[in-house]
Enzyme design. Sequence first.
Site, short mmCIF file in Angstrom:
data_model
loop_
_atom_site.label_atom_id
_atom_site.label_comp_id
_atom_site.label_asym_id
_atom_site.label_seq_id
_atom_site.Cartn_x
_atom_site.Cartn_y
_atom_site.Cartn_z
N CYS A 28 35.60 3.40 67.60
CA CYS A 28 35.32 4.21 66.48
C CYS A 28 34.23 2.92 65.28
CB CYS A 28 36.71 4.02 65.49
SG CYS A 28 36.90 2.15 65.18
N CYS A 31 34.20 0.14 66.03
CA CYS A 31 33.53 -0.62 67.06
C CYS A 31 31.23 -1.29 66.59
CB CYS A 31 33.11 -0.30 68.15
SG CYS A 31 35.26 0.39 68.81
N ASP A 474 4.38 20.36 41.16
CA ASP A 474 3.39 20.58 40.32
C ASP A 474 2.62 21.96 40.26
OD1 ASP A 474 0.80 19.18 40.34
OD2 ASP A 474 0.73 19.40 42.64
N ASP A 678 -0.69 14.15 44.33
CA ASP A 678 1.39 13.36 43.36
C ASP A 678 1.33 12.89 44.45
OD1 ASP A 678 1.49 15.28 44.84
OD2 ASP A 678 1.96 17.53 43.48
#
Length: 782
Positions: A28, A31, A474, A678
């Site tokens: 789990c 751990c 853009d 960009d």
Amino acid sequence: MEEPRSDATSEKEQVAEEAAFALTGMTCAACAAVIEKTVSRLPGVEAVNVNLASEKMTASFDPAVVAVREIVEAVERAGYGAAPLEEASSAPGAVSEAEDVQRAAQREHERRQQRLLVFSAALSVPLFLISMVPPFMETVPRALAALLERVFGGMWDPMMVAKYLGFVLATPVQLIAGRQFYRGFWHALKQRTGNMDTLIAIGTSAAYLYSTAATFVPALENEPVFFETAALLITFVLLGKLLEARAKGRTGNAIRKLMGLQAKTARVVRDGAEVDLPIEQVVPGDLIVVRPGEKVPVDGVVVEGRSSVDESMLTGESIPVEKNPGDAVIGATVNKLGSFTMRATKVGRDTMLAQIVRLVEQAQGSKAPVQRFADRISAIFVPAVLAAAAMTFLVWLLIVPRFADPGLYAEVTPFVKALLAGTAVVVIACPCALGLATPTAIMVGTGKGAELGVLFKTAEALERLEKVDAVVFDKTGTLTLGKPQVTRTLAFGISDDELLRLAASLERASEHPLADAVVERARSRGLALDKPDSFEAVPGRGVAGSVEGVRVVCGTRKLLAEEGIDLSRAEASVEAFEDSGETVLLVAVDGRLAGLIAVADTIKPESREVVRLLESSGREVYMITGDNARTARAIAEQAGIDPKRVLAEVMPERKASEVARLQDEGRVVAMVGDGINDTPALAQADVGIAMGAGTDVALEAGDVVLVRNDLRDVVSAFELSKATMRKIRQNFVWALGYNTLGIPVAALGLLRPEIAGAAMALSSVSVVTSSLMLKRFKPSVR
Ligand code: ADP
Ligand code: MG
């Protein structure tokens, strides 16, 4: 207490090394936390990330201080298994090798768990029958007592025989099948934390030890036993873990599928003859023959022949793409009917497939911020649960008996009631499903994205996209096709062809799409172009230089105005062209305005629909461009973007600050661009979405990469983000629902511990199964 240790070796300058490991034995989230903590405490380890769902760990460390071997040993000391995944992120071939190592380890682990499950079920079921099912409860102990009397003589009380039998059946389950929980409990204890093992070990031990005492301590001889509770609980938890492991294995399918795509061999032309070579031996520059129906082995360019290629496995695009000489082809795509010869450009870890695999792996291994919520809860849960269980026990032992109807205790003593209720609380409250809620959904979500050609680079991007309320596009190449064409020219004092020829001679040196348009038009008119003697590109403005000894300037009004050129005679035409959405390049020759070249870029057919869909989902859509305001507005109108949200005449380097300005106004911004000029804006945005992974830049830039050059995938990315986040929230409800509903029921003494165990196992299984449902995600537009 002085430790004369020299840490001189761990100086800053060392370069950290990255290594990946396959982990086994985690039960789990706690751990995962234990392993993270243990490894990060090693000297020389800089960062550790453990993924519970993929059972992988990545660590960056200083190889001069700590070795991979030591990291493995540390994990083993903590009670888990680790195997280094060598070259985990290189070519698909190597990745699949690493994957094999991990899968083998997992399979081995699974087989062991399976054997333990069969073993513990084989003992628990008879135990259950003789302790809970009336006909067996009576007959079996009586028959056994009679048998014992015959063999050993004396008197055998059937009730005691039943207890001994329970002990004989339950003890192997507790000690052999249950050993792993004790081991986990012990390791967690050493780290001063708790995990699922802590709760299971405590819960089953309480039932088992009490029953053993009631069997062998003469004073307790009249107390009932419940060996079956401990044994069934262990069996259910093992069953749940196994089902969970199976389902978890399927969450990682997408990567395996991607890696399986690679071709094994290539037909390479060597010394004039065609030979089949293993893919690893292909080098850039090789000429490769691709026949009908074959896979394109590596990335390259078609040099001869033509065909169409199915690229759906990488791009999600279902229509085959035409390929002619000069076109790029991508490794792992499938050639249809034609055949062609290609030149290899990218092989091994540089191919697009290898890069995509790496991206998806990275994303699946990364942690989503929401997971912190789960981690925080898991951390406080175990102590809180133990406290609640102790409270339950004490209340049932000391307080309830004073007020309860004595009929309640006809069959069991207050102590037994208290023990059962406390045990049930311990078991039902285990937060094991919580640790799976986020990573399993992220794995399935990013995997699904990869299938669709929507690559999320991090779990965080997947999470953040949902919160975006402003999308900035853009213009060139993103909203428009990015292949502008010259629509008209207007020359002053020279011929149109002369205007084009001079402008094109200069633009040849520029890589801007507008430059390509001018050169293209000049070529198609058969004009002979000269090489410029000098050349200068002014980003966001245009170009200037000298052609045949004359100064030529081509670009925006601003650029020409700066040169001191009188533009008055062109004003009216420029405005008229711009109003129709054309970009006007002004050309000056030898200090005088020589003419205009109008260029138009068509908007992508899907732009309008995408803008509408984004706005109808409550997001503001912006357009940003270096182009002039008038052209920008005309294009925005075609795309259905509000003219108030057009950011025009933004120099490339200013795009990022425009994004920042929107963020300062409180918006969460996604920037969509092609990654060519960009990149800073993509980086500045909360989520950068780079289009068209055909170009390397795009794969590097942005947090999300759209493999196809299709804007509809922007919508798909948003939808996938939303679906995944909704799934995570649902998972939290599944995981915590069991606990929060179960705790009061258990505390009231209404839940038997073994049923609590089954419910808890079921909650993990249902979380993973619910994540797998994300595989059914379908984008609404495509
Ligand atoms: P976008 O934001 O649309 O990608 P850029 O920032 O690259 O545009 O360019 C802005 C403007 O600068 C263009 O619209 C054009 O007017 C001018 N320009 C840029 N490069 C060139 C070039 N090579 N030749 C002529 N004009 C150019
Ligand atoms: Mg651009």
